[in-house]
Design a protein around this motif. Structure first.
Motif, PDB file in Angstrom:
ATOM      1  N   GLY A 102       0.799  -1.225   0.000  1.00 58.69           N
ATOM      2  CA  GLY A 102       0.000   0.000   0.000  1.00 58.69           C
ATOM      3  C   GLY A 102       0.824   1.263   0.000  1.00 58.69           C
ATOM      4  N   GLY A 103       1.880   1.310   0.828  1.00 59.69           N
ATOM      5  CA  GLY A 103       2.713   2.499   0.878  1.00 59.69           C
ATOM      6  C   GLY A 103       3.386   2.790  -0.442  1.00 59.69           C
ATOM      7  N   ALA A 104       3.840   1.731  -1.116  1.00 56.08           N
ATOM      8  CA  ALA A 104       4.497   1.916  -2.409  1.00 56.08           C
ATOM      9  C   ALA A 104       3.497   2.254  -3.502  1.00 56.08           C
ATOM     10  CB  ALA A 104       5.275   0.652  -2.779  1.00 56.08           C
ATOM     11  N   ILE A 105       2.303   1.678  -3.419  1.00 52.85           N
ATOM     12  CA  ILE A 105       1.283   1.919  -4.436  1.00 52.85           C
ATOM     13  C   ILE A 105       0.923   3.397  -4.522  1.00 52.85           C
ATOM     14  CG2 ILE A 105      -1.186   1.580  -4.919  1.00 52.85           C
ATOM     15  CD1 ILE A 105      -0.800  -1.340  -4.125  1.00 52.85           C
ATOM     16  N   VAL A 106       0.837   4.055  -3.377  1.00 51.40           N
ATOM     17  CA  VAL A 106       0.425   5.460  -3.395  1.00 51.40           C
ATOM     18  C   VAL A 106       1.499   6.364  -3.985  1.00 51.40           C
ATOM     19  CG1 VAL A 106      -1.095   5.150  -1.404  1.00 51.40           C
ATOM     20  CG2 VAL A 106       1.264   5.859  -1.035  1.00 51.40           C
ATOM     21  N   MET A 107       2.745   5.873  -4.085  1.00 52.50           N
ATOM     22  CA  MET A 107       3.811   6.696  -4.642  1.00 52.50           C
ATOM     23  C   MET A 107       3.788   6.711  -6.165  1.00 52.50           C
ATOM     24  SD  MET A 107       6.237   8.734  -3.833  1.00 52.50           S
ATOM     25  CE  MET A 107       6.567   8.381  -2.101  1.00 52.50           C
ATOM     26  N   MET A 108       3.314   5.649  -6.802  1.00 59.14           N
ATOM     27  CA  MET A 108       3.348   5.569  -8.259  1.00 59.14           C
ATOM     28  C   MET A 108       2.537   6.661  -8.950  1.00 59.14           C
ATOM     29  SD  MET A 108       5.502   3.149  -8.672  1.00 59.14           S
ATOM     30  CE  MET A 108       6.214   3.612  -7.066  1.00 59.14           C
ATOM     31  N   PRO A 109       1.295   6.932  -8.517  1.00 60.44           N
ATOM     32  CA  PRO A 109       0.553   8.023  -9.155  1.00 60.44           C
ATOM     33  C   PRO A 109       1.218   9.380  -9.002  1.00 60.44           C
ATOM     34  CG  PRO A 109      -0.927   6.603  -7.920  1.00 60.44           C
ATOM     35  CD  PRO A 109       0.471   6.217  -7.540  1.00 60.44           C
ATOM     36  N   LEU A 110       1.965   9.577  -7.910  1.00 63.03           N
ATOM     37  CA  LEU A 110       2.659  10.849  -7.718  1.00 63.03           C
ATOM     38  C   LEU A 110       3.739  11.043  -8.782  1.00 63.03           C
ATOM     39  CD1 LEU A 110       3.054  10.946  -3.827  1.00 63.03           C
ATOM     40  CD2 LEU A 110       1.249  11.946  -5.252  1.00 63.03           C
ATOM     41  N   TYR A 111       4.356   9.946  -9.213  1.00 59.85           N
ATOM     42  CA  TYR A 111       5.333  10.041 -10.297  1.00 59.85           C
ATOM     43  C   TYR A 111       4.640  10.343 -11.617  1.00 59.85           C
ATOM     44  CZ  TYR A 111       8.499   8.615 -13.990  1.00 59.85           C
ATOM     45  OH  TYR A 111       9.246   8.585 -15.135  1.00 59.85           O
ATOM     46  N   ILE A 112       3.514   9.677 -11.852  1.00 56.36           N
ATOM     47  CA  ILE A 112       2.759   9.911 -13.084  1.00 56.36           C
ATOM     48  C   ILE A 112       2.373  11.381 -13.197  1.00 56.36           C
ATOM     49  CG2 ILE A 112       0.637   9.348 -14.332  1.00 56.36           C
ATOM     50  CD1 ILE A 112       2.697   7.135 -14.325  1.00 56.36           C
ATOM     51  N   ARG A 113       2.055  12.006 -12.077  1.00 56.26           N
ATOM     52  CA  ARG A 113       1.671  13.422 -12.074  1.00 56.26           C
ATOM     53  C   ARG A 113       2.872  14.354 -12.150  1.00 56.26           C
ATOM     54  NH1 ARG A 113      -1.210  14.370  -6.748  1.00 56.26           N
ATOM     55  NH2 ARG A 113      -0.930  16.494  -7.468  1.00 56.26           N
ATOM     56  N   GLY A 114       4.069  13.827 -11.965  1.00 57.89           N
ATOM     57  CA  GLY A 114       5.254  14.683 -11.981  1.00 57.89           C
ATOM     58  C   GLY A 114       5.587  15.264 -10.636  1.00 57.89           C
TER      59      GLY A 114
END
Length: 406
Positions: A67-79
């Motif tokens: 879960g902790g790692a999953i929430v980081m991926m969209p933040l990268y997609i958004r820049g």
């Protein structure tokens, strides 16, 4: 054969929820609740402080489950965060296999995940600061297939420490609006809200049952419907996955608050926070189920013994552990963790796998930006091979290190 195919499907539907999704739901809800309470300040501060991003990413990845790692991926997609942060997060991610090792070999977990965390921080900052050839790998991967987006623009990481992440401006796949439902129905709208509430009951029950399951050593659970632990395991697992598929395919259109692969700045209400966590987890559940089936069917068809392959003699053991970690999802990694607890593989293979595996966190990135996901996987496998082989050469295989007696 037909009966075996059906059994694999039903068991995968059940096990995917209790082994993965219930833990994902809790961790995603926790992060979403923090966002709700801080009104998005946490994400904003993370975006404004590029120097701490790989460290924060590694800390989130270190949390048991994905879960902790999953929430980081969209933040990268958004820049919002850098590519080095993605690498640090994925390196630190030990997925749901962490629960197995923490329960059965806590001392081994302390050393293995400590080494993994240090590797994640060092390598994450190195990628952001020096590039480490990311541009060349990015271009090489581009020759294999066209990404769904611009591939993360990871080439821009070279030679500078600023945020190299690309700005993804397109809509979330499968979700055409930013907030709120896009459809209304006198039947499906109230039904979706009701099933969303039932889903959370299943998630709470699944979290408790999942912990008890891991504390028991992750045994094989028969498919039964009776008033016992095995019966509860079966009912809750099948119910949770079924509801997740409904919410992902149908319910999100009538509830909203579930932007796939996107991080919310904040939430208007506590109920919306729960909705978002449920939708994000349902999205992951569908991917996890697909991964389970893609893993289980070939194993059954070709009689593969993954643990035996990973336990190859000599230095091949950590290499096998690292390569096994390339497989997205937590199913193969849970098998390897269980094999370690049973003395089947050495400590070097366990640590190499912990560094290499990306768990379920890679699924959101795969869904939105395949090229960035492939590049990130490469940059988690390389340090896994180096550290795993190094541990093996320095201290030997160390079978059974830190495993609880009993």
């Amino acid at each position: 054969m037909a009966s075996e195919i059906v059994d694999i499907f039903v068991f995968s539907v059940r096990d995917s929820y209790l082994q993965v999704s219930a833990f994902v739901a809790v961790t995603v809800l926790l992060f979403s609740y923090i966002q709700y309470r801080t009104r998005g300040k946490l994400t904003a501060k993370l975006g404004d402080n590029s120097r701490i991003q790989p460290l924060v990413g590694a800390l989130l990845g270190l949390t048991p489950g994905c879960g902790g790692a999953i929430v980081m991926m969209p933040l990268y997609i958004r820049g919002t965060v850098s590519f080095g942060t993605v690498v640090a997060t994925l390196i630190a991610t030990a997925g749901d296999s962490a629960f197995v090792i923490l329960a059965l070999a806590p001392e081994a977990a302390l050393y293995s995940y400590g080494i993994t965390f240090v590797t994640a921080v060092v390598f994450g900052y190195a990628v952001d600061r020096f590039g480490l050839g990311v541009g060349r790998v990015d271009r090489a991967v581009s020759q294999l297939s066209e990404p769904m987006t611009d591939g993360g623009a990871s080439v821009s990481v070279i030679g500078r420490s600023s945020n190299p992440a690309h700005a993804y401006e397109g809509p979330s796949p499968g979700h055409s609006h930013d907030t709120g439902p896009d459809r209304s129905s006198p039947i499906l709208t109230p039904l979706s809200h009701a099933l969303h509430a039932v889903w959370w009951l299943a998630a709470a029950a699944g979290f408790v049952i999942g912990i008890l399951y891991l504390l028991r050593g992750a045994p094989d659970i028969p498919l039964v419907f009776e008033g016992s632990f095995d019966g509860a395991f079966t009912v809750v697992g099948l119910t949770g996955t079924t509801l997740s598929v409904y919410l992902y395919l149908v319910g999100r259109h009538y509830i909203g608050e579930g932007e796939i692969g996107r991080a919310r700045e904040s939430f208007a209400s506590l109920y919306g926070t729960f909705q978002h966590a449920a939708m994000e987890t349902s999205f992951v559940t569908v991917w996890v189920l697909a991964a389970y089936l893609l893993y289980e069917y070939p194993v059954a068809l070709f009689s593969l013994d993954i643990a035996a392959v990973a336990a190859a003699a000599g230095v091949l053991a950590p290499i096998g552990g690292a390569l096994l970690g390339v497989i997205p999802g937590c199913g193969p990694q849970i098998v390897l963790a269980s094999a370690y607890a049973q003395g089947g593989i050495p400590f070097s293979a366990l640590t190499a796998n912990a560094i290499s595996q990306d768990g379920d966190a890679l699924f959101p990135l795969l869904a939105i930006d395949k090229k960035a996901a492939i590049v990130a996987s490469i940059y988690t496998t390389v340090p896994a091979l180096v550290v795993g082989v190094g541990l093996h050469l320095l201290w030997g295989p160390l079978f059974g290190f830190g495993v609880l007696a009993g």
